[in-house]
Design a protein around this motif. Sequence first.
Motif, short mmCIF file in Angstrom:
data_model
loop_
_atom_site.label_atom_id
_atom_site.label_comp_id
_atom_site.label_asym_id
_atom_site.label_seq_id
_atom_site.Cartn_x
_atom_site.Cartn_y
_atom_site.Cartn_z
N GLU A 97 -58.84 -84.95 69.63
CA GLU A 97 -57.85 -85.88 69.07
C GLU A 97 -57.51 -86.99 70.07
O GLU A 97 -57.40 -88.15 69.68
CB GLU A 97 -56.58 -85.15 68.66
N LEU A 98 -57.36 -86.65 71.33
CA LEU A 98 -57.05 -87.67 72.33
C LEU A 98 -58.19 -88.68 72.48
O LEU A 98 -57.95 -89.88 72.64
CB LEU A 98 -56.76 -87.03 73.69
N LYS A 102 -57.51 -91.76 67.06
CA LYS A 102 -56.51 -92.65 67.66
C LYS A 102 -55.27 -92.86 66.80
O LYS A 102 -54.37 -93.59 67.17
CB LYS A 102 -57.16 -94.02 67.98
N PRO A 106 -50.65 -89.83 71.54
CA PRO A 106 -51.11 -88.82 72.49
C PRO A 106 -50.08 -87.73 72.81
O PRO A 106 -50.43 -86.56 72.92
CB PRO A 106 -51.45 -89.63 73.75
N VAL A 109 -50.17 -85.22 70.09
CA VAL A 109 -51.38 -84.39 70.19
C VAL A 109 -51.15 -83.28 71.21
O VAL A 109 -51.43 -82.10 70.94
CB VAL A 109 -52.61 -85.25 70.58
N ILE A 110 -50.64 -83.64 72.37
CA ILE A 110 -50.41 -82.64 73.43
C ILE A 110 -49.35 -81.63 72.99
O ILE A 110 -49.52 -80.42 73.15
CB ILE A 110 -50.04 -83.32 74.76
N LEU A 133 -54.55 -81.10 79.18
CA LEU A 133 -54.49 -82.26 78.28
C LEU A 133 -53.72 -83.42 78.92
O LEU A 133 -54.04 -84.58 78.66
CB LEU A 133 -53.89 -81.87 76.93
N LEU A 137 -55.26 -87.11 79.27
CA LEU A 137 -54.54 -88.33 78.87
C LEU A 137 -54.46 -89.32 80.01
O LEU A 137 -54.70 -90.52 79.82
CB LEU A 137 -53.13 -87.97 78.36
#
Length: 146
Positions: A97-98, A102, A106, A109-110, A133, A137
Amino acid sequence: MASNRHLGRIIVLQTLYEQDFRRASNDSSFNLDEVLDRNIERYKKMMDDKDFVVRLVNGITDQESDLDKQLTPIAPDWPIDQIARMDRIILHIGMYELLYEKDTPPKVVINEAVELAKSFGGDNSSKFINGVLGTVLRSIEDPKAK
């Protein structure tokens, strides 16, 4: 829609976990599309973003080797085959995902990956996932910082 995506990630996790387990067991009868369809069907009344789930499962499966290559230098004390199956799959979801999806912030996502780790991983999984993660990032935001 946010909770829908959370459920979607759980379905992705279940599907990829079964794939990894059955692959490790040399199960030649495994069919990813059948398992994905079965898992989506199970939750269809609670989920309306099937495309998100299919895109993640197929994308992570297609990029698995690349994700492992990128993970190796980020977690050098943990060879890929020594990372718990559940943690590795959660990392794959978060990293994918990261790197490729897009449309989700972010930090979301984390956070989602950490929540998956708290629900499905071991005692220290969430801290491990968060740290790895976070490093991914930072390397995306500043490629020179690797």
